[in-house]
Design a protein around this motif. Sequence first.
Motif, PDB file in Angstrom:
ATOM      1  N   ASN A 182      -7.600  -3.924  -3.193  1.00  0.00           N
ATOM      2  CA  ASN A 182      -6.178  -3.974  -2.850  1.00  0.00           C
ATOM      3  C   ASN A 182      -5.484  -2.756  -3.437  1.00  0.00           C
ATOM      4  O   ASN A 182      -6.103  -1.948  -4.137  1.00  0.00           O
ATOM      5  N   ARG A 183      -4.221  -2.629  -3.154  1.00  0.00           N
ATOM      6  CA  ARG A 183      -3.469  -1.439  -3.598  1.00  0.00           C
ATOM      7  C   ARG A 183      -3.422  -1.325  -5.116  1.00  0.00           C
ATOM      8  O   ARG A 183      -3.260  -0.207  -5.648  1.00  0.00           O
ATOM      9  N   LEU A 184      -3.595  -2.418  -5.829  1.00  0.00           N
ATOM     10  CA  LEU A 184      -3.580  -2.380  -7.288  1.00  0.00           C
ATOM     11  C   LEU A 184      -4.965  -2.165  -7.879  1.00  0.00           C
ATOM     12  O   LEU A 184      -5.096  -1.922  -9.078  1.00  0.00           O
ATOM     13  N   ASP A 185      -5.998  -2.295  -7.060  1.00  0.00           N
ATOM     14  CA  ASP A 185      -7.377  -2.127  -7.543  1.00  0.00           C
ATOM     15  C   ASP A 185      -8.205  -1.402  -6.484  1.00  0.00           C
ATOM     16  O   ASP A 185      -8.710  -2.003  -5.549  1.00  0.00           O
ATOM     17  N   ARG A 186      -8.345  -0.099  -6.667  1.00  0.00           N
ATOM     18  CA  ARG A 186      -9.010   0.747  -5.676  1.00  0.00           C
ATOM     19  C   ARG A 186     -10.433   1.138  -6.099  1.00  0.00           C
ATOM     20  O   ARG A 186     -11.038   2.026  -5.500  1.00  0.00           O
ATOM     21  N   THR A 187     -10.975   0.463  -7.096  1.00  0.00           N
ATOM     22  CA  THR A 187     -12.284   0.809  -7.638  1.00  0.00           C
ATOM     23  C   THR A 187     -13.377   0.952  -6.576  1.00  0.00           C
ATOM     24  O   THR A 187     -14.205   1.876  -6.671  1.00  0.00           O
ATOM     25  N   PRO A 188     -13.456   0.071  -5.554  1.00  0.00           N
ATOM     26  CA  PRO A 188     -14.553   0.193  -4.578  1.00  0.00           C
ATOM     27  C   PRO A 188     -14.603   1.534  -3.853  1.00  0.00           C
ATOM     28  O   PRO A 188     -15.661   1.912  -3.324  1.00  0.00           O
ATOM     29  N   GLU A 189     -13.488   2.245  -3.816  1.00  0.00           N
ATOM     30  CA  GLU A 189     -13.472   3.533  -3.115  1.00  0.00           C
ATOM     31  C   GLU A 189     -14.430   4.537  -3.747  1.00  0.00           C
ATOM     32  O   GLU A 189     -14.899   5.458  -3.067  1.00  0.00           O
ATOM     33  N   GLU A 190     -14.724   4.363  -5.032  1.00  0.00           N
ATOM     34  CA  GLU A 190     -15.511   5.359  -5.755  1.00  0.00           C
ATOM     35  C   GLU A 190     -16.996   5.321  -5.395  1.00  0.00           C
ATOM     36  O   GLU A 190     -17.573   6.367  -5.077  1.00  0.00           O
ATOM     37  N   LEU A 209      -4.123  -9.218  -1.417  1.00  0.00           N
ATOM     38  CA  LEU A 209      -2.739  -9.268  -1.904  1.00  0.00           C
ATOM     39  C   LEU A 209      -2.694  -9.374  -3.423  1.00  0.00           C
ATOM     40  O   LEU A 209      -1.660  -9.733  -3.990  1.00  0.00           O
ATOM     41  N   ALA A 210      -3.828  -9.058  -4.077  1.00  0.00           N
ATOM     42  CA  ALA A 210      -3.899  -9.091  -5.542  1.00  0.00           C
ATOM     43  C   ALA A 210      -3.416 -10.436  -6.086  1.00  0.00           C
ATOM     44  O   ALA A 210      -2.494 -10.515  -6.889  1.00  0.00           O
ATOM     45  N   SER A 211      -4.067 -11.514  -5.594  1.00  0.00           N
ATOM     46  CA  SER A 211      -3.712 -12.886  -6.011  1.00  0.00           C
ATOM     47  C   SER A 211      -2.254 -13.225  -5.707  1.00  0.00           C
ATOM     48  O   SER A 211      -1.630 -14.036  -6.398  1.00  0.00           O
ATOM     49  N   GLY A 212      -1.723 -12.613  -4.665  1.00  0.00           N
ATOM     50  CA  GLY A 212      -0.342 -12.889  -4.254  1.00  0.00           C
ATOM     51  C   GLY A 212       0.680 -11.996  -4.916  1.00  0.00           C
ATOM     52  O   GLY A 212       1.848 -11.973  -4.514  1.00  0.00           O
ATOM     53  N   TYR A 213       0.268 -11.212  -5.915  1.00  0.00           N
ATOM     54  CA  TYR A 213       1.224 -10.355  -6.607  1.00  0.00           C
ATOM     55  C   TYR A 213       1.787  -9.285  -5.674  1.00  0.00           C
ATOM     56  O   TYR A 213       2.919  -8.833  -5.838  1.00  0.00           O
ATOM     57  N   ILE A 248       5.713   0.222  -6.280  1.00  0.00           N
ATOM     58  CA  ILE A 248       5.099   0.434  -4.956  1.00  0.00           C
ATOM     59  C   ILE A 248       6.086   0.058  -3.864  1.00  0.00           C
ATOM     60  O   ILE A 248       6.222   0.753  -2.847  1.00  0.00           O
ATOM     61  N   LYS A 249       6.787  -1.048  -4.076  1.00  0.00           N
ATOM     62  CA  LYS A 249       7.767  -1.521  -3.090  1.00  0.00           C
ATOM     63  C   LYS A 249       8.851  -0.470  -2.864  1.00  0.00           C
ATOM     64  O   LYS A 249       9.265  -0.215  -1.732  1.00  0.00           O
ATOM     65  N   GLN A 250       9.271   0.158  -3.943  1.00  0.00           N
ATOM     66  CA  GLN A 250      10.328   1.163  -3.855  1.00  0.00           C
ATOM     67  C   GLN A 250       9.844   2.471  -3.246  1.00  0.00           C
ATOM     68  O   GLN A 250      10.559   3.119  -2.477  1.00  0.00           O
ATOM     69  N   ASN A 251       8.610   2.874  -3.572  1.00  0.00           N
ATOM     70  CA  ASN A 251       8.148   4.219  -3.249  1.00  0.00           C
ATOM     71  C   ASN A 251       7.188   4.333  -2.067  1.00  0.00           C
ATOM     72  O   ASN A 251       7.030   5.414  -1.504  1.00  0.00           O
ATOM     73  N   GLU A 252       6.530   3.225  -1.690  1.00  0.00           N
ATOM     74  CA  GLU A 252       5.485   3.341  -0.667  1.00  0.00           C
ATOM     75  C   GLU A 252       5.706   2.476   0.571  1.00  0.00           C
ATOM     76  O   GLU A 252       5.263   2.845   1.658  1.00  0.00           O
ATOM     77  N   VAL A 253       6.341   1.344   0.398  1.00  0.00           N
ATOM     78  CA  VAL A 253       6.517   0.431   1.541  1.00  0.00           C
ATOM     79  C   VAL A 253       7.703   0.901   2.377  1.00  0.00           C
ATOM     80  O   VAL A 253       8.815   1.019   1.867  1.00  0.00           O
ATOM     81  N   PRO A 254       7.472   1.199   3.666  1.00  0.00           N
ATOM     82  CA  PRO A 254       8.573   1.656   4.514  1.00  0.00           C
ATOM     83  C   PRO A 254       9.706   0.635   4.589  1.00  0.00           C
ATOM     84  O   PRO A 254       9.465  -0.576   4.548  1.00  0.00           O
ATOM     85  N   TRP A 262       2.302  -4.970   4.803  1.00  0.00           N
ATOM     86  CA  TRP A 262       1.976  -3.580   4.463  1.00  0.00           C
ATOM     87  C   TRP A 262       0.724  -3.534   3.589  1.00  0.00           C
ATOM     88  O   TRP A 262      -0.167  -2.704   3.806  1.00  0.00           O
ATOM     89  N   ALA A 263       0.633  -4.439   2.600  1.00  0.00           N
ATOM     90  CA  ALA A 263      -0.501  -4.437   1.674  1.00  0.00           C
ATOM     91  C   ALA A 263      -1.812  -4.758   2.387  1.00  0.00           C
ATOM     92  O   ALA A 263      -2.862  -4.164   2.089  1.00  0.00           O
ATOM     93  N   LEU A 264      -1.777  -5.687   3.347  1.00  0.00           N
ATOM     94  CA  LEU A 264      -2.980  -6.005   4.115  1.00  0.00           C
ATOM     95  C   LEU A 264      -3.389  -4.825   4.998  1.00  0.00           C
ATOM     96  O   LEU A 264      -4.571  -4.455   5.070  1.00  0.00           O
TER      97      LEU A 264
END
Length: 306
Positions: A182-190, A209-213, A248-254, A262-264
Amino acid sequence: MKYRRLGKTELKVSVVGIGTWQFGGEWGMDFSQEEADRILHRAKELGINLIDTAECYGDHLSERLIGGFLKKDRREDWVVATKFGHHFHDKFTRTNNYSADDVLKQLDASLLALQTDYIDLYQFHSGPDEAFDNDELWTVLDKQVQAGKIRHLGLSIAKNDNIHQTGSAPKVNAKTIQVVYNRLDRTPEEQVFPACMENDLGVLARVPLASGYLSGKYKPGSVFAENDVRHNHDQERVCSLLQQVEEIKQNEVPAGTDMAQWALAWCLKHPAVTAVIPGCKSPSQVEANAKAAELVNEDHPQAWKA
């Protein structure tokens, strides 16, 4: 709804699936058969065809609720994924058993609960490498594939940087990887995602959704009920995560875009990710999750080509 090819399984799956840990009663509410039916019926109306569950979401409780629905629906319309390796004892209490003999018993119990003759995707559930490196287990499971009880094998890795299991998937005939992403945990990308793409493994992104967060519903300081798994999360870390969510809500979500959708969609844009499997507690949440597909382009490497 949009659809993708789930790696080497060649299964056609909706990009948004239904995660069903909540049906086991560890996310703040208990579900009746009628409530589960309404959620799954609405999912089908919206074009969702992927259900992910597990043996230990309750003691096969989630599977039983799904089975109660499937017996009234067309089983062949669904891709049903479940898992093996844990025994549920009480809320938030489990023991592990990945022995070949016990997994066979778990498989039969899952088939009985799901009221089906076959499981589309049977996944090794968050086990350690020692349990994974057991040739007898995979030999027994391969025989179940040949017998038709299982269509495909997959891995649900506990640590989202487990390259040992991901890289070994082809050796055990596993065709998919389920991983926290998810957007808060991108570890798999590595490491994990590059290995999945190299080996054409389908990827199910769990906890998208990072456990709904990342739903946008919770502010720093939110308190969860004792029968909600989030009650047991480290509160200092939760506060930090929710502060990140605000940024993230302020800076990334349109502007004007629902944060959860958006997160999904954010997860689904990665070329390795086949589908997301968010949980949902009501038909309205299913509807909201399904709308994430509208934010996804169809030029994905795994886009379904009719």
